[in-house]
Write an enzyme that holds these catalytic residues in place. Structure first.
Site, PDB file in Angstrom:
ATOM      1  N   ARG A 230       0.846  -1.203   0.000  1.00 30.76           N
ATOM      2  CA  ARG A 230       0.000   0.000   0.000  1.00 30.76           C
ATOM      3  C   ARG A 230       0.884   1.257   0.000  1.00 30.76           C
ATOM      4  NH1 ARG A 230      -2.189   0.641   6.264  1.00 30.76           N
ATOM      5  NH2 ARG A 230      -0.398   1.891   6.905  1.00 30.76           N
ATOM      6  N   ASP A 251       5.891  -7.698   1.019  1.00 29.38           N
ATOM      7  CA  ASP A 251       5.235  -7.123   2.203  1.00 29.38           C
ATOM      8  C   ASP A 251       4.943  -8.245   3.196  1.00 29.38           C
ATOM      9  OD1 ASP A 251       3.569  -5.419   3.991  1.00 29.38           O
ATOM     10  OD2 ASP A 251       3.604  -4.030   2.291  1.00 29.38           O
ATOM     11  N   ASP A 274       8.420 -10.780   6.050  1.00 33.56           N
ATOM     12  CA  ASP A 274       8.688  -9.727   7.028  1.00 33.56           C
ATOM     13  C   ASP A 274      10.161  -9.337   6.856  1.00 33.56           C
ATOM     14  OD1 ASP A 274       9.383  -8.304   9.345  1.00 33.56           O
ATOM     15  OD2 ASP A 274       7.832  -9.322  10.522  1.00 33.56           O
ATOM     16  N   ASN A 301      11.665   0.313   1.258  1.00 36.49           N
ATOM     17  CA  ASN A 301      10.573   1.244   1.567  1.00 36.49           C
ATOM     18  C   ASN A 301       9.819   0.878   2.843  1.00 36.49           C
ATOM     19  OD1 ASN A 301       8.203   3.155   0.805  1.00 36.49           O
ATOM     20  ND2 ASN A 301       7.256   1.142   1.027  1.00 36.49           N
ATOM     21  N   ASN A 312       6.907   8.746  27.472  1.00 33.41           N
ATOM     22  CA  ASN A 312       5.960   7.626  27.443  1.00 33.41           C
ATOM     23  C   ASN A 312       6.458   6.459  26.585  1.00 33.41           C
ATOM     24  OD1 ASN A 312       4.165   9.258  28.899  1.00 33.41           O
ATOM     25  ND2 ASN A 312       3.437  10.205  26.993  1.00 33.41           N
ATOM     26  N   ASN A 360      11.507  15.372  15.089  1.00 28.66           N
ATOM     27  CA  ASN A 360      10.064  15.633  15.151  1.00 28.66           C
ATOM     28  C   ASN A 360       9.544  15.258  16.534  1.00 28.66           C
ATOM     29  OD1 ASN A 360       7.620  16.509  14.195  1.00 28.66           O
ATOM     30  ND2 ASN A 360       7.138  14.607  13.104  1.00 28.66           N
ATOM     31  N   TYR A 366      11.419   7.019  15.704  1.00 25.45           N
ATOM     32  CA  TYR A 366      11.316   7.074  14.241  1.00 25.45           C
ATOM     33  C   TYR A 366      12.423   7.964  13.660  1.00 25.45           C
ATOM     34  CZ  TYR A 366       8.993   7.836   9.679  1.00 25.45           C
ATOM     35  OH  TYR A 366       8.683   7.904   8.347  1.00 25.45           O
ATOM     36  N   LYS A 370      15.403   6.950  11.090  1.00 29.64           N
ATOM     37  CA  LYS A 370      15.513   7.535   9.744  1.00 29.64           C
ATOM     38  C   LYS A 370      16.829   8.302   9.575  1.00 29.64           C
ATOM     39  CE  LYS A 370      11.649   6.030   7.960  1.00 29.64           C
ATOM     40  NZ  LYS A 370      11.659   5.097   6.828  1.00 29.64           N
TER      41      LYS A 370
END
Ligand code: NAI
Length: 460
Positions: A230, A251, A274, A301, A312, A360, A366, A370
């Protein structure tokens, strides 16, 4: 998922209303369509030097209306600036003001593209890691070269109507007419770069092929795309298949149905896997060997978010993001490089993110994963170059996809406007950039990270 606001403000009443209320008016971007892929109007080449001559020569061969003097033009589609000969910051001004004199003649969807040399030792996000020549060690030369970065990034912020400004950095020791300088010029002129604004792409070496068929730039290549069921991955698979590649889509088994639908739509092979599986690289290579006997192109990707403020955060969320987003890439790339299955000019593109460039809030795991991708790409570049190949990263900003559809509505509305083009990008924008980086036109671009973010204005 669609950004209906862009359609609204491009309709008669919506346009008037947005003007009256002082609301943002994002333009419909000029995106790649086969056969009609240049800006409308003349292309003005400013500055003198080998880069200007080479650009003019290439664009004449593409049947563009090339002009060398600002006074000669009426409707301008693009302005190319040769800044390769800069020796002091004072040199920037003359050509900058020539550009200023034609800006009002620039058509919607236009392009401003500089060609210059990188300043040594400065992380522009693109120029770092390339060796600098002796001349560039002169502080005045370095100042002028880095001046181009501030200039282009500011011009990009001033543009409207879907016009973008970007720069090509030609590493010291690489000639200004190297095939990938021409390739990068073609990419920036094209609708393939619609959502790339305020960015620099470094040509690191002389490799590459400037005669690639632009409508079928990866014809006949065998390509693997992970996380393809997707979103951005599915679009990468579609774009590569339309650009002539034989694609294998990968995927997780849980996404098997969507993966099979895509494989049927594109008539390509599917692999339920996976990517964190310790044998994932070998399994991908085995399928490629069985179906096609080789593997040329690999797109890492597959990616996940498990967002939480650091206070948290728990071990599971942290580890799973690192495992999918970067450890799997490292492991599969290692397996691929160790095998003798890769074609003559192997190419890898890894999905990073602007979160990995600027950070961010709520995405420490994350953003770490990245940023790690960007580091891995830079370090893998010399290893794959030994085999005739390239590896690069693409860092998307806000892209309209299932992943960003999960962001709460108000925050989503704000996030997608916070860039120079005032809209979210489409999966197609990321896919088109990746297709260029996988093509032989980009054979001299290695170890780079290119942002596809409309010049995201948050953070770095
Ligand atoms: P998405 O969540 O819509 O799709 C990701 C795909 O990866 C899914 O099909 C999922 O099943 C697959 N996947 C996840 N874990 C996997 C695993 N362990 N093995 C195999 N496949 C796995 O995400 P989207 O938006 O399409 O993003 C694609 C890539 O682009 C990701 O790496 C993401 O981090 C990156 N990205 C996306 C941005 C956006 O705005 N959507 C912005 C910046 C980066």
């Amino acid at each position: 998922m669609a950004d209906t606001y862009v359609d609204l403000v491009n309709s008669g009443l919506g346009k008037q209303l947005a003007s009256k209320l002082g609301l943002p008016k994002p333009a419909k971007l000029r995106r790649y369509r086969p056969g009609s892929d240049f800006p409308e109007g003349s292309v003005l080449v400013l500055g003198k030097g080998q880069a200007a001559d080479a650009a003019a020569h290439a664009m004449l061969a593409w049947n563009l209306d090339v002009r060398r003097h600002a006074q000669e033009v009426d409707r301008v589609g693009a302005v190319i600036i040769d800044y390769t000969g800069l020796t002091s910051p004072r040199d920037l001004g003359k050509v900058a003001l020539e550009l200023a004199s034609v800006l009002r003649k620039l058509r919607a969807g236009g392009r401003i593209i500089t060609i210059s040399r990188p300043a040594p030792g400065i992380g522009t996000g693109a120029a770092s890691g390339t060796p600098a020549g002796a001349e560039a060690q002169d502080p005045a030369v370095a100042a002028a070269r880095q001046g181009v970065v501030g200039f282009v990034r500011s011009v990009a912020q001033e543009m409207r109507g879907g016009t973008t400004a970007n720069g090509i950095l030609v590493a010291d020791g690489v000639s200004a007419d190297a095939p990938s300088v021409v390739g990068a010029l073609r990419f920036f002129l094209s609708g393939r770069s619609a959502f790339v604004a305020g960015q620099f792409l470094t040509v690191t070496d002389e490799r590459g092929d400037s005669t690639v068929d632009w409508d079928q730039p990866v014809a006949g290549k065998v390509a693997v795309v992970t996380g393809a069921a997707r979103g951005i991955g599915a679009q990468i698979a579609r774009t590569l298949a339309h650009a002539g590649a034989k694609v294998i889509v990968v995927d997780v088994p849980a996404a098997g149905e969507a993966l099979a639908r895509l494989a049927n739509e594109l008539h390509v092979s599917a692999l339920q896997l996976d990517v964190t599986d310790p044998g994932a690289g070998e399994k991908i290579l085995d399928l490629a060997a069985e179906r096609y006997g080789t593997l040329d192109l690999l797109v890492h990707n597959a990616g996940i978010t498990r967002d939480k403020m650091l206070a948290n955060m728990d071990q599971g969320k942290w580890d799973s993001v690192i495992a999918v987003n970067v450890e799997s890439q490292l492991r599969i790339t290692r397996a691929v490089l160790a095998s003798d299955m890769m074609g003559e000019r192997p190419r890898i593109v890894c999905l990073a993110s602007t979160s990995g460039v600027a950070g961010n809030r709520g995405q420490t795991n994350y953003a770490a994963s990245k940023a790690a991708v960007i580091g891995a790409v830079a370090a893998t570049a010399p290893l794959i170059a030994e085999k005739g190949g390239t590896i690069n990263a693409v860092a998307p900003g806000f892209i309209e996809s299932e992943m960003t559809a999960k962001i709460p509505a108000a925050r989503r509305q704000i996030s997608r406007r916070l860039n120079s083009l005032q809209q979210g990008g489409l999966p197609e924008d990321v896919a088109q950039t990746i297709t260029f980086l996988l093509s032989d036109a980009a054979g001299g671009i290695n170890g780079q990270t290119l942002r596809v973010c409309g010049q995201n204005l948050v953070g770095a």
